[in-house]
Design a protein around this motif. Structure first.
Motif, mmCIF file in Angstrom:
data_model
loop_
_atom_site.group_PDB
_atom_site.id
_atom_site.type_symbol
_atom_site.label_atom_id
_atom_site.label_comp_id
_atom_site.label_asym_id
_atom_site.label_seq_id
_atom_site.Cartn_x
_atom_site.Cartn_y
_atom_site.Cartn_z
ATOM 1 N N GLU A 1 1.061 -1.467 -0.240
ATOM 2 C CA GLU A 1 -0.501 -0.169 0.249
ATOM 3 C C GLU A 1 0.700 1.228 0.027
ATOM 4 O O GLU A 1 0.756 2.068 -0.433
ATOM 5 N N ASN A 2 1.936 1.389 1.231
ATOM 6 C CA ASN A 2 2.663 2.093 0.665
ATOM 7 C C ASN A 2 3.256 2.553 -0.692
ATOM 8 O O ASN A 2 3.415 3.902 -0.560
ATOM 9 N N PHE A 3 4.186 1.293 -1.035
ATOM 10 C CA PHE A 3 4.857 1.527 -2.120
ATOM 11 C C PHE A 3 3.580 2.252 -3.265
ATOM 12 O O PHE A 3 3.998 3.180 -4.085
ATOM 13 N N CYS A 4 2.735 1.380 -3.354
ATOM 14 C CA CYS A 4 1.793 1.994 -4.528
ATOM 15 C C CYS A 4 1.162 3.424 -4.253
ATOM 16 O O CYS A 4 1.279 4.922 -5.510
ATOM 17 N N ASN A 5 0.688 4.222 -3.163
ATOM 18 C CA ASN A 5 0.719 5.323 -2.426
ATOM 19 C C ASN A 5 1.358 6.388 -2.895
ATOM 20 O O ASN A 5 1.159 7.430 -4.181
ATOM 21 N N TYR A 6 3.053 5.910 -3.055
ATOM 22 C CA TYR A 6 4.081 6.598 -3.221
ATOM 23 C C TYR A 6 4.618 7.183 -5.011
ATOM 24 O O TYR A 6 4.637 8.080 -5.207
ATOM 25 N N ALA A 7 4.353 5.760 -5.731
ATOM 26 C CA ALA A 7 4.530 5.101 -6.847
ATOM 27 C C ALA A 7 3.401 6.056 -7.901
ATOM 28 O O ALA A 7 3.334 7.171 -8.482
ATOM 29 N N VAL B 1 3.177 9.611 -14.450
ATOM 30 C CA VAL B 1 3.115 10.823 -15.704
ATOM 31 C C VAL B 1 2.611 10.278 -16.415
ATOM 32 O O VAL B 1 3.103 8.444 -16.933
ATOM 33 N N SER B 2 1.663 10.967 -17.088
ATOM 34 C CA SER B 2 1.097 10.357 -18.401
ATOM 35 C C SER B 2 2.014 10.714 -19.613
ATOM 36 O O SER B 2 2.818 11.046 -19.461
ATOM 37 N N ASN B 3 1.348 9.427 -20.558
ATOM 38 C CA ASN B 3 2.327 8.711 -22.084
ATOM 39 C C ASN B 3 1.986 9.803 -23.103
ATOM 40 O O ASN B 3 0.817 10.206 -23.135
ATOM 41 N N PRO B 4 3.204 10.523 -22.894
ATOM 42 C CA PRO B 4 2.861 12.113 -24.380
ATOM 43 C C PRO B 4 1.808 11.168 -25.722
ATOM 44 O O PRO B 4 0.927 10.976 -25.798
ATOM 45 N N ALA B 5 2.351 9.361 -26.143
ATOM 46 C CA ALA B 5 1.789 8.858 -27.255
ATOM 47 C C ALA B 5 0.512 8.290 -26.860
ATOM 48 O O ALA B 5 -0.512 8.324 -27.705
ATOM 49 N N ASN B 6 0.065 8.089 -25.358
ATOM 50 C CA ASN B 6 -1.517 7.716 -25.567
ATOM 51 C C ASN B 6 -1.648 8.059 -24.119
ATOM 52 O O ASN B 6 -0.920 7.776 -22.581
ATOM 53 N N PRO B 7 -2.811 9.218 -23.770
ATOM 54 C CA PRO B 7 -2.532 10.022 -22.766
ATOM 55 C C PRO B 7 -3.571 9.305 -21.527
ATOM 56 O O PRO B 7 -3.965 9.709 -21.202
ATOM 57 N N ASN B 8 -4.163 8.026 -22.051
ATOM 58 C CA ASN B 8 -4.841 7.154 -21.441
ATOM 59 C C ASN B 8 -3.476 5.782 -20.452
ATOM 60 O O ASN B 8 -4.056 5.887 -19.507
ATOM 61 N N GLU B 9 -2.750 5.873 -20.291
ATOM 62 C CA GLU B 9 -1.917 6.035 -19.508
ATOM 63 C C GLU B 9 -0.800 6.594 -19.130
ATOM 64 O O GLU B 9 -0.537 7.720 -19.365
ATOM 65 N N SER B 10 -0.667 5.922 -18.132
ATOM 66 C CA SER B 10 1.054 6.275 -16.697
ATOM 67 C C SER B 10 1.463 5.532 -17.185
ATOM 68 O O SER B 10 1.584 5.125 -17.019
ATOM 69 N N TYR B 11 2.868 6.316 -16.737
ATOM 70 C CA TYR B 11 3.793 5.056 -16.347
ATOM 71 C C TYR B 11 5.249 5.555 -14.967
ATOM 72 O O TYR B 11 4.471 7.310 -14.656
ATOM 73 N N VAL B 12 5.308 5.474 -14.012
ATOM 74 C CA VAL B 12 5.929 5.678 -12.706
ATOM 75 C C VAL B 12 7.358 5.686 -13.543
ATOM 76 O O VAL B 12 8.057 4.772 -13.787
ATOM 77 N N PRO B 13 8.516 6.488 -13.336
ATOM 78 C CA PRO B 13 9.783 6.556 -13.349
ATOM 79 C C PRO B 13 10.590 5.716 -12.825
ATOM 80 O O PRO B 13 9.994 5.644 -11.431
ATOM 81 N N LEU B 14 11.165 5.446 -13.370
ATOM 82 C CA LEU B 14 12.487 3.888 -12.401
ATOM 83 C C LEU B 14 12.660 4.206 -11.325
ATOM 84 O O LEU B 14 13.306 4.450 -10.469
ATOM 85 N N LYS B 15 12.843 6.175 -11.413
ATOM 86 C CA LYS B 15 13.898 6.692 -9.778
ATOM 87 C C LYS B 15 13.257 6.953 -9.163
ATOM 88 O O LYS B 15 13.858 6.464 -7.624
ATOM 89 N N VAL B 16 11.950 6.732 -9.795
ATOM 90 C CA VAL B 16 10.392 6.461 -8.237
ATOM 91 C C VAL B 16 11.157 5.196 -7.336
ATOM 92 O O VAL B 16 10.467 5.110 -6.058
ATOM 93 N N VAL B 17 10.521 4.720 -8.368
ATOM 94 C CA VAL B 17 10.843 3.229 -7.207
ATOM 95 C C VAL B 17 11.941 2.579 -6.681
ATOM 96 O O VAL B 17 11.629 2.598 -5.302
ATOM 97 N N THR B 18 12.951 3.435 -7.210
ATOM 98 C CA THR B 18 13.986 3.084 -6.494
ATOM 99 C C THR B 18 14.982 4.199 -4.938
ATOM 100 O O THR B 18 15.085 3.412 -4.816
ATOM 101 N N ASN B 19 14.015 5.626 -5.269
ATOM 102 C CA ASN B 19 14.108 5.879 -4.092
ATOM 103 C C ASN B 19 13.390 5.632 -2.862
ATOM 104 O O ASN B 19 13.072 5.466 -1.995
ATOM 105 N N TRP B 20 11.833 4.928 -3.380
ATOM 106 C CA TRP B 20 11.104 4.906 -2.632
ATOM 107 C C TRP B 20 11.631 3.043 -2.349
ATOM 108 O O TRP B 20 11.534 2.887 -0.557
#
Length: 206
Positions: A160-166, A171-190
């Protein structure tokens, strides 16, 4: 035997001392009735005096409607006491109507364990003095269940903590506004932050 070996404490009730089955303490079988057990969530079982070295006290619980295949009474193994561990708290969980624990090794035992005791309309607590080696081999279900529950709680809190943080850094995917992604740096920092907090205090997540 000058006094009963084993006692039972239920919050809000007087202390109960277990009586020997058949009034013969030499058999090493003790029992007591627990009326209105549906309102009981935890019990405390204790030794009132030491037991012989090399032996332990198996703690068994029976619901009034817990009948084995042959119509006999089932006893659920909660754990055991010893001179090194003279008291323990056990959580009492009423089985569902469709639960069947008959034949599960280490979890139930048939009427023969307390053979001199008739089927009761109230819940019962039984103590059987047995070899410590045999009881140790059966494990301690209440401790194991508590450990499983704690592990499940830890995993749930961590995820729950990881999901809320991530999600907060998605960030929205410019190529597809319906998709989002989480930068790898965010996962590493968490991960680094969680690891540092856990090293400083293993219970911080609670």
């Amino acid at each position: 035997m000058a006094q009963p070996l084993f006692g039972l404490i239920i919050s809000g009730r007087p202390i109960q001392m277990l009586e020997p089955v058949g009034n013969d303490p030499s058999q090493g079988k003790f029992i007591t009735a627990i009326p209105q057990a549906e309102s009981v969530n935890h019990i405390v079982v204790f030794l009132s005096q030491p037991i012989p070295e090399g032996f332990g006290a198996g703690v068994y619980f029976s619901w009034p409607d817990a009948a084995a295949d042959g119509g006999g009474q089932q006893w659920i193994f909660l754990g055991f006491l010893s001179n090194q561990k003279p008291s323990a708290i056990y959580k009492i969980v009423k089985p569902k109507k469709d639960d069947s624990t008959a034949g599960v090794p280490g979890q139930t035992t048939a009427l023969t364990l307390f053979g001199g005791v008739p089927f009761s309309s109230v819940a019962q607590l039984g103590i059987s003095v047995e070899s410590l080696a045999g009881l140790s081999a059966m494990g301690n279900p209440s401790t194991e269940a508590s450990n499983r529950s704690s592990n499940e709680e830890f995993c749930t809190k961590m995820l729950e903590n990881f999901c809320n943080y991530a999600v907060s850094f998605s960030v929205s995917n410019p190529a597809n506004p319906n998709e989002s992604y989480v930068p790898l740096k965010v996962v590493t920092n968490w991960y680094e932050t969680f690891k540092r907090k856990f090293a400083a205090d293993p219970n911080f997540w609670k």
